[in-house]
Design a protein around this motif. Structure first.
Motif: not given
Ligand code: C2E
Ligand code: CA
Ligand code: CA
Length: 656
Positions: A628-652
């Motif tokens: 696994l990878a974690q970092g600004y390249h993947i995503a910066r830390p974000m509030p819960g609401r933004a996380l929902g947005e960030w997750l949406r277009p991605k096929a989980l």
């Protein structure tokens, strides 16, 4: 303060109202008095006249009529009747106080006169009226010199009345009676009236005065009550912060005059919030009441005790040479078990104090320094601590921050940001790490480095971790399908592991959130593990047994022995970002990353690389087989609401 001013302004307008009221009531009372006096005067005259009339009738019936014959009197009286008349009239004059008595015939002519006057007079109208059967009376003055009426003689009642013998009017009787005795009655009556009016007025004003007195007394009491409320804490009845400050200033002033010393101590209850949170506010209030009582009992009447807010109390000890015995007595008294809502509870407390003038001379400075001392007492777990300027310089701001952090949780100033951990292979998110932020009212958004280490020095970290875990699980659970079965990673401090019931607490939070244990990851730094490896092993073992994933954070910078690591129920290794960030430029770091990946895989662990800031690093990680990878390249830390947005277009990806 505004209230006091408003209320204390009232008695002034009350006095004015009282005066106006008195004037208004005085006028009708005076009018009534005058009307009464006049009424009484004419009533008295009327009574005087009718008394005179009855007296005259009595004289006629008892003395005169028995002498006369039953036929109208003629021009002169027979000598026998005259003699009789003389006798009875002399008697009447002496006995009945008659001033003058005349007998007239029906023509009004005088036939008999006690003093021999009036025989030649022309009959007056009243005499003629009486000759026609009427009784006439009036007030007049009897002129003694001329034997006639005038203005000079004594006031008298003059009565003309018919003389009747055997139902037949035979003549007219004219009688003068003295008005003086009757008038004496009248003036006595008037005096009484005036006196009763004056007394009535006096009584009225006394009553009004009493009423206004009781009203102003009521107002004064209300002013007092309002002032009390403005200066005291409603819950405990102790002085509040404002009054404490005033008393402190007073104490300092009189201390300066006597060259004595003043001790100002601040006291904070340890774990009060726990009582409040677990037993409810009612119990919290009850406990504060007990604390207030004990405090007052210990310090006695010489000292001033105040509740400064929340679970913070203040004590001023005037002229105390060494305050520590008293302050320790306070701590012991509070530590004694008390029954709150039926449960035995003992309270630990931390006290910080300053001594004036050594530690300062101004109340504001002294309070601030006592506050610093109080937090030092908490930090050091000393319980009691005097202000130390050597430590203040560095600690004060931070200590202040901790005191604010205590309230930040309840004030809703803490927020969580989430940073995804994604698979290196296809970038699909597997978990999010909850990262704490403090929206500070003055300092703006604070990052954990600014305050978490401070919280870690006190028991505040327990509360903080519990809050983060509860909130993170709650927010992710609330996102429902939007996050699939994404796991939540929460950072744990070394100090959390010291608590024997930590695992129990975590499982409790998990259960309450409704989230399965598999979706919780606890991240603990490698260095934190080393604080108490045995204890850490126990707690992590309990958590893993419950299904929680244990992740070793910042791996690579500590010196965890591999044999110790092998005994821990770890599920994940996070390579410290200092190695990852520059792995392309730094071959040593690249080698460390590669060997940690190997080590992890050999131990059957999932390996995460944090601090992935660009695609090139991600490519290199893919080559090393990092999971696994974690970092600004993947995503910066974000509030819960933004996380929902960030997750949406991605096929989980579906679960594992
Ligand atoms: P950490 O657990 O190592 O968290 C990762 C930190 O690296 C986070 O900083 C994150 O914002 C930052 N980061 C993530 N990706 C990148 C990147 O690509 N480049 C760089 N330079 N940095 C990156 P943050 O949020 O400031 O947290 C700092 C530390 O504070 C955390 O380090 C963690 O130890 C601690 N922390 C954060 N939240 C909590 C918490 O709720 N409880 C406890 N006890 N500690 C926390
Ligand atoms: Ca972490
Ligand atoms: Ca880390």
């Amino acid at each position: 303060m505004v209230d006091i001013e408003r209320v204390s302004a009232r008695p002034v307008s009350m006095t004015r109202m009282f005066v106006v009221h008195a004037v208004i009531t005085l006028i009708p009372v005076l009018i009534v008095g005058l009307v009464l006096a006049e009424g009484y005067r004419s009533e008295a005259r009327q009574r005087g006249l009718s008394e005179g009339r009855s007296e005259a009738v009595l004289v006629a019936r008892t003395a005169i009529e028995p002498i006369l014959d039953a036929k109208p009197l003629r021009a002169a009286l027979p000598p026998g009747q005259l003699a009789d008349l003389n006798r009875v009239v002399t008697h009447a004059i002496t006995e009945r106080d008659v001033l003058r008595l005349r007998v007239r015939n029906l023509s009004g002519r005088v036939l008999f006169s006690d003093d021999g006057s009036g025989f030649n007079e022309v009959p007056e109208d009243e005499a003629l009226d009486a000759a026609r059967g009427q009784i006439v009376e009036r007030l007049t003055h009897l002129n003694s010199d001329s034997n006639d009426e005038g203005s000079a003689g004594p006031e008298s009642v003059e009565v003309y009345l018919p003389l009747v013998v055997s139902d037949q009017q035979v003549g007219v009787l004219e009688v003068y009676l003295p008005y003086a005795p009757i008038q004496a009655d009248v003036t006595a009556g008037l005096h009484m009236l005036y006196w009763s009016t004056i007394l009535g007025l006096a009584a009225l004003y006394i009553a009004l005065f009493a009423i206004s007195l009781s009203v102003s007394k009521g107002l004064r009491r209300q002013v007092k009550e309002n002032r009390f409320l403005a200066e005291h804490d409603a819950l405990t009845g102790l002085a509040n912060r404002a009054l404490f400050h005033t008393r402190g200033v007073d104490a300092l002033r009189s201390q300066a005059a006597t060259e004595g010393r003043t001790v100002i101590a601040l006291l904070d209850l340890d774990r009060f919030k726990e009582v409040n949170d677990t037993l409810g506010h009612h119990s919290g209030d009850e406990l504060l009441g007990i604390v207030a009582t004990r405090l007052t009992e210990v310090v006695g009447s010489d000292a001033s005790v105040a509740r400064l807010g929340g679970d913070e109390f203040g004590v001023i000890l005037a002229g105390a040479a060494d305050p520590e015995p008293v302050l320790n007595r306070i701590r012991r008294a509070l530590a004694q078990e008390a029954t709150v809502s039926g449960l035995p509870i003992s309270v630990d407390s931390s006290i910080g104090y300053v001594v004036a003038p050594e530690d300062g001379t101004e109340m504001v400075d002294l309070l601030q320094r006592a506050d610093v001392a109080m937090y030092l007492a908490k930090f050091d777990h000393a319980g009691l601590c005097r202000y130390d300027p050597a430590r203040d310089h560095y600690d004060a701001a931070k200590l202040h921050l901790v005191s604010q952090l205590r309230h930040a949780i309840d004030a809703g100033q803490l927020v969580l940001h989430y940073q995804p951990k994604a698979t290196v292979a296809d970038g699909s998110p597997r978990a999010v790490e909850a990262l704490l932020r403090w929206q500070h009212p003055e300092l703006g958004l604070l990052y954990p480095d600014a305050f978490v280490p401070l919280a870690e020095q006190t028991d505040l970290i327990d509360k903080l971790t519990a809050w983060v875990m509860t909130r993170a699980l709650g927010e992710i659970a609330d996102m429902g399908d939007a996050v699939g079965d994404l796991a939540v990673a929460v950072n744990i401090s070394a100090r959390n592991l010291i608590r024997p019931d930590f695992a129990v607490q975590v499982i409790g939070i998990l259960t309450a959130s409704g989230m399965p244990a598999e979706r919780l990851i606890v991240e603990i730094t490698e260095t934190a593990l080393l604080v108490d490896p045995a204890r850490a092993a126990t707690v992590l073992g309990e958590l893993a047994a419950a299904g929680v994933t244990v992740s070793i954070d910042d791996f690579g910078i500590g010196q965890t022995s591999l044999s110790y690591l092998a005994t821990l129920p770890v599920g994940e290794l996070k390579i410290d970002k200092s190695f990852v960030m520059d792995m392309l430029a730094n071959p040593t770091h690249a080698a460390i990353v590669a060997s940690v990946v190997d080590l992890g895989h050999n131990l059957n662990l999932r390996v995460v690389a944090e601090g992935v800031e660009d695609a090139a690093v991600l490519d290199r990680l893919r080559a090393t087989g990092c999971d696994l990878a974690q970092g600004y390249h993947i995503a910066r830390p974000m509030p819960g609401r933004a996380l929902g947005e960030w997750l949406r277009p991605k096929a989980l990806p579906s679960a594992h």
